[in-house]
Design a protein around this motif. Structure first.
Motif, PDB file in Angstrom:
ATOM      1  N   GLY A 137      -0.421  -1.716  11.526  1.00  9.24           N
ATOM      2  CA  GLY A 137       0.111  -3.018  11.908  1.00  9.24           C
ATOM      3  C   GLY A 137      -0.040  -3.336  13.384  1.00  9.24           C
ATOM      4  O   GLY A 137       0.352  -4.419  13.818  1.00  9.24           O
ATOM      5  N   LEU A 178       9.274   2.842   6.745  1.00 13.59           N
ATOM      6  CA  LEU A 178       8.343   1.767   7.056  1.00 13.59           C
ATOM      7  C   LEU A 178       9.008   0.405   7.223  1.00 13.59           C
ATOM      8  O   LEU A 178       8.348  -0.566   7.575  1.00 13.59           O
ATOM      9  N   GLN A 215       4.810  10.547   6.819  1.00  9.73           N
ATOM     10  CA  GLN A 215       4.568  10.032   5.485  1.00  9.73           C
ATOM     11  C   GLN A 215       5.688  10.430   4.540  1.00  9.73           C
ATOM     12  O   GLN A 215       6.276  11.503   4.671  1.00  9.73           O
ATOM     13  N   VAL A 261       4.364   0.793  11.065  1.00  9.90           N
ATOM     14  CA  VAL A 261       3.141   1.074  10.319  1.00  9.90           C
ATOM     15  C   VAL A 261       1.979   1.089  11.307  1.00  9.90           C
ATOM     16  O   VAL A 261       1.676   0.062  11.927  1.00  9.90           O
ATOM     17  N   TYR A 265       4.106  -1.180   0.411  1.00 14.65           N
ATOM     18  CA  TYR A 265       5.247  -0.373   0.867  1.00 14.65           C
ATOM     19  C   TYR A 265       6.594  -1.050   0.618  1.00 14.65           C
ATOM     20  O   TYR A 265       7.638  -0.413   0.708  1.00 14.65           O
ATOM     21  N   THR A 289       6.813  -3.048  14.194  1.00 19.77           N
ATOM     22  CA  THR A 289       6.279  -2.371  13.012  1.00 19.77           C
ATOM     23  C   THR A 289       6.132  -0.876  13.224  1.00 19.77           C
ATOM     24  O   THR A 289       5.588  -0.437  14.236  1.00 19.77           O
ATOM     25  N   HIS A 339      14.315   2.452  13.750  1.00 21.00           N
ATOM     26  CA  HIS A 339      12.981   2.042  14.186  1.00 21.00           C
ATOM     27  C   HIS A 339      12.690   2.499  15.604  1.00 21.00           C
ATOM     28  O   HIS A 339      11.551   2.868  15.924  1.00 21.00           O
TER      29      HIS A 339
END
Length: 585
Positions: free
Chosen positions: A221, A456, A503, A218, A369, A216, A271
């Protein structure tokens, strides 16, 4: 022939069958696909998870789209075998006794990977402790931490009880399993070749055997627990071991895994980049996720591949030759899969959908999201596109976490729009999304839609499942789609790639909605309705380019040679020895 395990794969959730509610979503389904490919490829692996007797939850949706939940009821004995082996962990100073249930995953050549589900529902435990393994991602922080103690420390002790010791690699599938490090430290310091092995030396020895996959991008998370709670649950002995890993002002499971793993990876190239930004100073690599193609190919596609690509079940790379499959046969297989989907949709939801209309599939966890509502950003624009270009059907599915009120509101809003557009755009929402529903949706839709807020989406495997069945994706450029996207060949992009690690920019929703409408109006709908042969040729290229690559056979092979290295060398040596013996005989 199944070898003695060399890799232990730990995951809080593992999705093996629709009837086993031991998974919540993509993380668990990926774990199941990983294990299936390990069995196919004869990788000596054993897996550990928890036995969730009450599952994640069973989702009910009323006519207005209000979600309610109830525990899942299932017959554990129908899917797994109870074993005599026992282990225990300490929780707040209490002894919690554990047993294991074994489910064997058999591979294409007969090899098997045993999956052990840990269960605290034993009469020796208190009523409260017997429920500690019941609910996946349920309860409060205390319940969650107790489960992670059972998975990590209890998992290591159960493996020892079952006779598995000194495996080459321990693979942590997300940070939930990070406490296995404490279980390994305990073993090393008690049973190491140096009776008085220091904690620092033991930690270095443990690190050499651990692999960590983070899933993740996030920050919320990543599991974190206050120091007072962690100290109370773990006890002073394990709290002191944690001090050897870092100055433990709190228990951050991702930080523990990062510090104690020899190899760390994200689950897509993007990622990996985002994770290096989140956790600077750690060497985070990338191994892009995949899916088990033989599991996710719909029956008509399995028969199609069996006729034209006879080795595809053993070698998913064979799907690259799908470019030679006649398009009329491909279309027939797709129409069979589409009828199976729409028959189910119409029976369950009374949606009245038909096979001639372009059908868009959208299924994932209902949370902000994921942007379920991006397609409805401008309803007038959407209605105008449909009236001008051709009919559109949209099938949604996905659960909102019981405590995610925003996610529940999203489901309600989809139902509200469904009623508003009833006579113009056919919209439905399939309840209780599970593996069986996913198989239907990822094969029977015409286009797979994905609209996450970048960056995300760590990976996103639903589009890979769709690719195995020839479905083009219509997606934001994030996660795996950055790697799998070839415009007009494997699908269509929504907007441009955004190289950000923080963001998203203000106004991104409006920008992406406009790009989505533009793609539908000028590329997707015209291709489906006016260039049918081109659409069918796209399907062939989706299978050949994406289905052949974004699968767990390729992914597990990468883990074997990049993360499990010693295991890969061991298997290579044994394979060469076997070939030599065969030649000599």
């Amino acid at each position: 022939m199944t070898r003695d395990p060399l890799v232990a794969y730990f995951s809080m959730e593992i999705g093996l069958e629709a009837g086993m509610p031991t998974y919540a979503g993509g993380l668990g389904v990926l774990a199941g696909d990983t294990i299936r490919s390990a069995a196919d490829l004869d990788i000596p692996m054993v897996a550990v998870s928890l036995l969730h007797r009450r599952g994640y939850f069973f989702q009910h949706l009323d006519a207005a789209g209000n979600q309610t939940e109830e525990p899942v009821s299932w017959a554990v004995e129908d899917y797994a075998e109870a074993l005599e082996a026992r282990a225990c962990v300490e929780v707040e100073g209490r002894t919690v006794h554990l047993r294991a249930w074994r489910h064997l995953v058999r591979g294409i050549s007969g090899s098997a990977v045993p999956v052990y589900f840990l269960d605290a529902d034993l009469p020796q435990n208190t009523a409260e402790d017997r429920r500690l393994t019941d609910v996946l991602y349920g309860g409060d922080a205390y319940y969650r931490l107790c489960q992670e103690v059972i998975l990590g420390i209890g998992g290591i002790r159960m493996l020892a009880s079952l006779g598995y010791r000194d495996l080459y690699r321990y693979h942590l599938n997300e940070g939930h399993a990070a406490l296995l490090v404490l279980g390994l430290l305990e073993q090393r310091m008690a049973e190491g070749s140096q009776p008085q092995m220091s904690c620092k030396a033991a930690l270095e020895a443990v690190r050499e055997h651990c692999v960590f996959t983070t899933h993740t991008p996030v920050p919320a998370g990543h599991d974190q627990f206050p120091a007072d709670l962690a100290r109370r649950v773990l006890g002073e002995r394990f709290w002191a071991l944690l001090a050897a890993c870092w100055d433990n002002a709190s228990l951050n499971m991702t930080e523990l895994a990062l510090r104690c793993a020899r190899y760390i990876n994200g689950v897509a190239m993007k990622h990996g980049e985002v994770s290096r930004g989140l956790f600077p100073g750690y060497p985070i690599h990338s191994i892009t996720n995949g899916v088990h193609a033989a599991t996710w190919a719909a029956p008509p596609f399995q028969r199609l591949y069996d006729r034209h690509l006879p080795d595809w079940r053993r070698d998913f790379l064979s799907l690259r030759y799908a470019v030679g499959i006649p398009t009329d046969e491909l279309w027939q297989a797709h129409q069979e899969a589409k009828r199976a989907l729409l028959d189910t949709v119409n029976r369950v939801t009374n949606a009245g959908m038909n096979c001639d209309a372009l059908t868009v599939g959208f299924a994932r966890r209902a949370t902000a999201y994921k942007r379920f509502l991006l397609l409805f950003h401008d309803l007038d624009r959407l209605v105008g596109i449909v009236k001008q270009t051709g009919p559109l059907q949209i099938i949604f599915a996905g659960k909102a976490h019981p405590r995610d009120h925003e996610g529940k509101a999203i489901i309600w809003r989809v139902h509200e729009v469904k009623e508003r557009l009833r006579d113009i755009v056919a919209i439905t929402y399939l309840p209780n999304y599970d593996m069986q529903t996913a198989r239907l949706l990822c094969a029977g839709s015409d286009v797979w839609l994905n609209t996450p807020v970048p960056p995300l989406e760590a990976s996103g495997t639903s589009g890979m499942k769709a690719a195995v069945n020839g479905l083009p994706s219509l997606s934001v450029l994030d996660g795996w789609w950055i790697e799998g996207h070839v415009e007009g060949v494997t699908g269509w992009a929504i907007g441009e790639r955004i190289d950000i690690c923080e963001q998203p920019e203000p106004g991104l929703d409006a920008c992406h909605a406009e790009a989505l409408y533009d793609a539908l109006e000028h590329r997707v709908l015209p291709c489906f309705y006016q260039e049918q042969e081109r659409y069918r040729d796209m399907m062939r290229h989706v299978i050949a380019l994406n289905g052949s690559f974004f699968n767990t056979h390729r992914m597990v092979a990468q883990y074997l040679h990049m993360a499990y290295q010693a295991v890969g060398r061991y298997l290579d040596q044994n394979n060469r020895a076997g070939e030599s013996t065969s030649h000599e005989s």
